[in-house]
Design an enzyme around this catalytic site. Structure first.
Site, PDB file in Angstrom:
ATOM      1  CE  LYS A 245       0.689   1.394   4.213  1.00  0.00           C
ATOM      2  NZ  LYS A 245       1.352   2.623   4.772  1.00  0.00           N
TER       3      LYS A 245
ATOM      4  CB  THR B 250      -1.249   5.330   3.183  1.00  0.00           C
ATOM      5  OG1 THR B 250      -1.413   4.220   2.262  1.00  0.00           O
ATOM      6  CG2 THR B 250      -0.683   5.061   4.513  1.00  0.00           C
TER       7      THR B 250
END
Length: 320
Positions: free
Chosen positions: A185, A242
């Protein structure tokens, strides 16, 4: 006693959260001057400003002070993990070790659990990962994380030990999936930052996140992860956080790559090294990861921003 190795923002935040829950915590840092300043002021102003260290947090530069810990949380940069464990094998091997770093080792092309297993073969191993910012944890804001451990009994013990009323740990036995979700990620977050930095808009970011998630799942399943792990906190949950918040160092780094504001050069951006490692791994395995490959090329400087965008937008149309 719980030991936390690494007095960066995340390590300090974990120490604060666990100490507030009544645990005795020993926080280790390499820099003796930093340790002395933190012990005196009860703060870590350069890494976690505005947060006081509870009295039951002991700050130390001595590895011997970690002896007998019920768990050791390794809050170190991923690319430093192997060297640190190798140098401190005598004091750590046999203790329960919990990896709190997110990334893929550039030389071994593996996540933290395999590095720990190689260097500390007698230690129970777990991975703590998921959508979280150090500042939120330190402020006592509700946060949910994944604690992945192959051994159920060890996982249950660590879950009880490391959970607090506002820091909720959900247990998994899919260590590979949890650590890949946390590592991959970061790469997609860099790409999302590039999209915003280049002024391509939120619709483009949403598309990038969706196709990036598909890449995460494609690689993780091939490496032995389970699909439900990637759709949980350590995969999809962490991806959303994020890719959408300026608190994310990886997102800010990507925004800079895309032409936005520069970031502090001293900040560790785990996704930069991970992008290179995953790109190499994808080539070895013959896996098509166009976003990851382009992020790695942007970081290396082998393509410029306009070519990267043009290349991704000109890929053949296909079924979703």
């Amino acid at each position: 006693m719980i030991a936390v190795i690494g007095a960066g923002a995340f390590g300090t935040a974990l120490a604060v959260a666990l100490a507030r829950n009544g645990q005795a915590v020993t926080l280790w840092a390499r820099d003796e001057e930093q340790v002395a300043a933190m012990a005196k002021t009860r703060r870590n102003p350069t890494r976690l400003p505005g947060v006081d260290l509870p009295e039951n947090v002991t700050v130390t530069p001595q590895m011997a002070d970690l002896s007998g810990a019920d768990a050791v949380l390794l809050s170190l940069p991923m690319q430093s993990l192997r060297a640190f464990l190798s140098a401190n094998l005598a004091g750590l091997d046999g203790l329960p070790l919990v990896a709190c770093c997110k990334g893929i080792d550039l030389s071994a092309l593996t996540g933290p659990s395999e590095i720990i297993r190689t260097e500390c073969p007698h230690s129970p191993i777990a991975v703590l990962t998921g959508p979280s910012f150090a500042a939120d944890i330190a402020r006592g804001l509700p946060t949910a994380l994944t604690l992945a451990c192959a051994d159920d009994q060890t996982g249950e013990t660590l879950q009880r030990l490391l959970s607090t009323p506002v820091l909720r740990l959900y247990r998994s036995d899919d260590v590979i999936g949890a650590e890949l979700g946390g590592a991959l990620k970061n790469v997609i977050a860099i790409a999302a930052g590039v999209v915003i930095g280049a002024g391509l808009g939120d619709s483009a970011r949403a598309a990038l996140m969706t196709r990036g998630y598909a890449e995460m799942v494609r690689l993780a399943l091939m490496l032995g992860a389970r699909n439900e792990t990637l759709s949980g906190l350590s995969g999809f949950g962490d991806l959303v956080l994020t890719c959408t918040s300026s608190q994310s160092r990886n997102f800010r780094f990507g925004r800079w790559l895309g032409g936005g504001d520069p970031i502090d050069p001293g900040v560790t951006v785990e996704g930069a090294a991970t992008a290179k490692a995953v790109s190499n791994l994808a080539q070895m395995r013959g896996i098509d990861l166009p976003i990851t490959t382009m992020v790695a090329a942007l970081i290396d400087g082998t393509v410029d921003l306009s070519l990267a965008i043009q290349t991704l937008l000109s890929r053949p149309l296909k079924k979703e």
